[in-house]
Design a protein around this motif. Structure first.
Motif, PDB file in Angstrom:
ATOM      1  N   UNK A  99     -21.783  -0.429  -7.437  1.00  0.00           N
ATOM      2  CA  UNK A  99     -22.649   0.240  -6.468  1.00  0.00           C
ATOM      3  C   UNK A  99     -21.958   0.240  -5.121  1.00  0.00           C
ATOM      4  N   UNK A 100     -21.763   1.429  -4.574  1.00  0.00           N
ATOM      5  CA  UNK A 100     -21.136   1.607  -3.272  1.00  0.00           C
ATOM      6  C   UNK A 100     -22.169   1.300  -2.191  1.00  0.00           C
ATOM      7  N   UNK A 101     -21.909   0.285  -1.370  1.00  0.00           N
ATOM      8  CA  UNK A 101     -22.859  -0.115  -0.339  1.00  0.00           C
ATOM      9  C   UNK A 101     -22.485   0.436   1.039  1.00  0.00           C
ATOM     10  N   UNK A 102     -21.511   1.358   1.098  1.00  0.00           N
ATOM     11  CA  UNK A 102     -21.140   2.000   2.362  1.00  0.00           C
ATOM     12  C   UNK A 102     -21.829   3.360   2.457  1.00  0.00           C
ATOM     13  N   UNK A 103     -21.445   4.146   3.456  1.00  0.00           N
ATOM     14  CA  UNK A 103     -22.058   5.450   3.664  1.00  0.00           C
ATOM     15  C   UNK A 103     -21.161   6.603   3.240  1.00  0.00           C
ATOM     16  N   UNK A 104     -20.029   6.307   2.629  1.00  0.00           N
ATOM     17  CA  UNK A 104     -19.118   7.369   2.188  1.00  0.00           C
ATOM     18  C   UNK A 104     -18.536   6.991   0.833  1.00  0.00           C
ATOM     19  N   UNK A 105     -18.072   7.990   0.069  1.00  0.00           N
ATOM     20  CA  UNK A 105     -17.512   7.699  -1.254  1.00  0.00           C
ATOM     21  C   UNK A 105     -16.323   6.746  -1.176  1.00  0.00           C
ATOM     22  N   UNK A 106     -16.169   5.932  -2.220  1.00  0.00           N
ATOM     23  CA  UNK A 106     -15.048   5.000  -2.328  1.00  0.00           C
ATOM     24  C   UNK A 106     -14.304   5.303  -3.619  1.00  0.00           C
ATOM     25  N   UNK A 107     -12.996   5.450  -3.520  1.00  0.00           N
ATOM     26  CA  UNK A 107     -12.188   5.692  -4.708  1.00  0.00           C
ATOM     27  C   UNK A 107     -11.905   4.376  -5.423  1.00  0.00           C
ATOM     28  N   UNK A 108     -12.212   4.328  -6.715  1.00  0.00           N
ATOM     29  CA  UNK A 108     -11.954   3.126  -7.511  1.00  0.00           C
ATOM     30  C   UNK A 108     -10.509   3.050  -7.972  1.00  0.00           C
ATOM     31  N   UNK A 109      -9.739   4.097  -7.732  1.00  0.00           N
ATOM     32  CA  UNK A 109      -8.329   4.107  -8.120  1.00  0.00           C
ATOM     33  C   UNK A 109      -7.420   4.292  -6.913  1.00  0.00           C
ATOM     34  N   UNK A 110      -7.958   4.093  -5.709  1.00  0.00           N
ATOM     35  CA  UNK A 110      -7.171   4.222  -4.477  1.00  0.00           C
ATOM     36  C   UNK A 110      -6.242   3.022  -4.331  1.00  0.00           C
ATOM     37  N   UNK A 111      -4.961   3.294  -4.116  1.00  0.00           N
ATOM     38  CA  UNK A 111      -3.960   2.216  -4.077  1.00  0.00           C
ATOM     39  C   UNK A 111      -3.818   1.627  -2.682  1.00  0.00           C
ATOM     40  N   UNK A 112      -4.917   1.169  -2.110  1.00  0.00           N
ATOM     41  CA  UNK A 112      -4.864   0.528  -0.809  1.00  0.00           C
ATOM     42  C   UNK A 112      -4.630  -0.963  -0.949  1.00  0.00           C
ATOM     43  N   UNK A 113      -4.403  -1.671   0.154  1.00  0.00           N
ATOM     44  CA  UNK A 113      -4.048  -3.086   0.102  1.00  0.00           C
ATOM     45  C   UNK A 113      -5.150  -4.002  -0.402  1.00  0.00           C
ATOM     46  N   UNK A 114      -6.394  -3.552  -0.380  1.00  0.00           N
ATOM     47  CA  UNK A 114      -7.476  -4.394  -0.891  1.00  0.00           C
ATOM     48  C   UNK A 114      -8.314  -3.620  -1.898  1.00  0.00           C
ATOM     49  N   UNK A 115      -7.676  -2.678  -2.584  1.00  0.00           N
ATOM     50  CA  UNK A 115      -8.424  -1.853  -3.531  1.00  0.00           C
ATOM     51  C   UNK A 115      -8.580  -2.534  -4.880  1.00  0.00           C
ATOM     52  N   UNK A 116      -7.988  -3.729  -5.032  1.00  0.00           N
ATOM     53  CA  UNK A 116      -8.104  -4.424  -6.315  1.00  0.00           C
ATOM     54  C   UNK A 116      -9.485  -5.081  -6.400  1.00  0.00           C
ATOM     55  N   UNK A 117     -10.536  -4.257  -6.449  1.00  0.00           N
ATOM     56  CA  UNK A 117     -11.887  -4.804  -6.571  1.00  0.00           C
ATOM     57  C   UNK A 117     -11.955  -5.725  -7.782  1.00  0.00           C
ATOM     58  N   UNK A 118     -11.239  -5.361  -8.853  1.00  0.00           N
ATOM     59  CA  UNK A 118     -11.092  -6.252 -10.002  1.00  0.00           C
ATOM     60  C   UNK A 118      -9.696  -6.055 -10.579  1.00  0.00           C
ATOM     61  N   UNK A 119      -9.049  -7.153 -10.929  1.00  0.00           N
ATOM     62  CA  UNK A 119      -7.659  -7.108 -11.393  1.00  0.00           C
ATOM     63  C   UNK A 119      -7.509  -7.957 -12.646  1.00  0.00           C
TER      64      UNK A 119
END
Length: 220
Positions: A99-119
């Motif tokens: 569940x996205x708790x922000x106000x804009x879409x979040x990419x689950x495959x975005x390769x950002x520095x903290x995008x490893x929501x689960x690894x």
């Protein structure tokens, strides 16, 4: 979490600023941190914490609430995608509710520095990716692309990583989730992930490939 009177951590200050100020005023807010901290008695020290979580438990990761459920290993979904990864034998899929708790879409495959929501935690060489973030995300309900988590919408998705050896994936999979923030970077002039350091470790049971994701060879 308790805090001694007169002490405040840098992590706490940044979290409050990000939660209450417009993102594009963040730089000015950061410049005020030493003043605020000094008035409150100085910085308190804090170390990243590690917690144990259970499959099926909701974890608040900041921009996302995630419920890890189970995992599967299969070559009967996204077959053409495997052909593009040299040495890929199958997909490792971790099924989660997000569940996205922000106000804009979040990419689950975005390769950002903290995008490893689960690894997933696998032996070296088994995971065929230079990034810990999932290569693909699929909605379990209908098998369609689920790379974007929409604000306020709870969705069950399968996050996919290519693996070199299906037999090397254990019957119980260890995975790590990371707490993070979504912030505006004044230097990069764009939104970026920032890890807060706290992690949750979960042991996931194996399950079957969801029927909605099955792709017969005749469909190729």
């Amino acid at each position: 979490m308790s805090m001694e009177a007169g002490a405040i951590t840098a992590r706490t200050v940044v979290t409050v600023l990000l939660a209450t100020w417009p993102r594009r005023l963040l730089l000015g807010g950061l410049l005020l941190i030493p003043v605020i901290v000094g008035a409150l008695g100085g910085f308190g020290s804090t170390e990243p914490r590690s917690f144990e979580a259970s499959a099926g438990e909701d974890i608040d990761l900041g921009p996302l609430t995630m419920r890890p459920l189970a995992f599967f290993v299969s070559d009967e979904t996204r077959r053409s995608g495997l052909d593009y990864v040299d040495g890929a034998q199958a997909w490792l899929g971790i099924v989660v509710e997000v569940e996205n708790t922000t106000e804009s879409p979040i990419s689950l495959t975005f390769a950002g520095p903290a995008s490893d929501a689960i690894e997933p935690q696998l032996p070296q060489g088994v995971l065929l990716s230079t990034l810990s973030v999932a290569a693909e995300a699929v909605r379990v309900a209908d098998g369609t692309s689920g790379t974007a988590a929409l604000p306020g919408v709870r969705t069950q998705v399968a996050l996919l990583w290519p693996v070199s050896d299906a037999a090397a994936v254990p019957e119980v999979l260890d995975a790590v989730m990371t707490e993070s923030l979504w912030m505006f970077g004044p230097m990069s002039n764009e939104e970026r992930w920032m890890s807060l350091g706290d992690t949750w470790h979960v042991a996931l049971p194996r399950t079957e490939l969801p029927a909605t994701m099955f792709e017969p060879e005749d469909d190729l």
